[in-house]
Design an enzyme around this catalytic site. Sequence first.
Site, PDB file in Angstrom:
ATOM      1  N   LYS A  60       1.337  18.746   2.318  1.00  0.00           N
ATOM      2  CA  LYS A  60       1.033  18.936   0.906  1.00  0.00           C
ATOM      3  C   LYS A  60       0.467  20.310   0.609  1.00  0.00           C
ATOM      4  O   LYS A  60       0.608  21.073  -0.396  1.00  0.00           O
ATOM      5  CB  LYS A  60       0.153  17.958   0.551  1.00  0.00           C
ATOM      6  CG  LYS A  60      -0.278  17.835  -0.905  1.00  0.00           C
ATOM      7  CD  LYS A  60      -1.165  16.643  -1.283  1.00  0.00           C
ATOM      8  CE  LYS A  60      -2.598  17.153  -1.051  1.00  0.00           C
ATOM      9  NZ  LYS A  60      -3.778  16.407  -1.345  1.00  0.00           N
ATOM     10  N   ASP A  82       1.470  14.363  -3.872  1.00  0.00           N
ATOM     11  CA  ASP A  82       0.306  14.330  -4.035  1.00  0.00           C
ATOM     12  C   ASP A  82       0.179  12.916  -4.676  1.00  0.00           C
ATOM     13  O   ASP A  82       1.240  12.515  -4.777  1.00  0.00           O
ATOM     14  CB  ASP A  82      -0.648  15.275  -4.581  1.00  0.00           C
ATOM     15  CG  ASP A  82      -0.152  15.536  -5.988  1.00  0.00           C
ATOM     16  OD1 ASP A  82       0.547  14.973  -6.434  1.00  0.00           O
ATOM     17  OD2 ASP A  82      -0.572  16.518  -6.447  1.00  0.00           O
TER      18      ASP A  82
END
Length: 228
Positions: free
Chosen positions: A129, A148
């Site tokens: 991420k 996310d």
Amino acid sequence: MKVGRESPEELRERVKKIIKLLREHYPHSRTALHYETPFQLLVATILAAQCTDEKVNQITPLLFKKYPTIADLARASQAEVEAIIRPTGFFRNKARNIIAAARSIMEEFGGEVPDRIEELIKLPGVARKTANIVLSSAFRRAEGIAVDTHVRRLAHRLGLSSAKDPNKIEQDLMAIVPREDWLDFNYLLVDHGRAVCQARHPLCNECFLRSLCPAAAEMAAEKAGEQK
Ligand code: SF4
């Protein structure tokens, strides 16, 4: 909309329509984190875990004033970094990770933040991420899609992935989102997740994606049930 029986081609077409609408409504979608260099974005993204972007933006000017370069942060004392970043939460781990990441960049990458995902994820505290945020915003490189909490929630509600594991969600999205949209896809969903498709109270009645979203009917039924 026939999400359950949707062919891969139909799903890709629906995704294109979703992205077109998201771009129309959020034309300036980008990370809310403030940064001037790839390293500053890397640090800010690590600090943003379990913390708001606003809070991180209050802290990072102090941190980068005290440690203007990667080399400065690589030599920093854990206790002094902790004292600055404490308001972002999980400050011991985060301080350890940002100092270790700075050291690793100095020792293994010649003082430059790497611009390849397979190298970025070797840095302490950097998973896909964070790596995708740095690549898409600081380097404008589309190597993946940052997943996310907003992306995960909206991918589920929009019927784009049913996976729980963020890496699997990312793979599902990479298979259906056109590559030219990978750079902005996270930010578009984050903006929509904050403005309309909020975690607890999605505003389905006001949502411009309503006709493309399989969860809209479920949410309306849930709400009707609550009001009975
Ligand atoms: Fe989210 Fe509702 Fe919009 Fe679907 S219709 S994207 S669930 S707000």
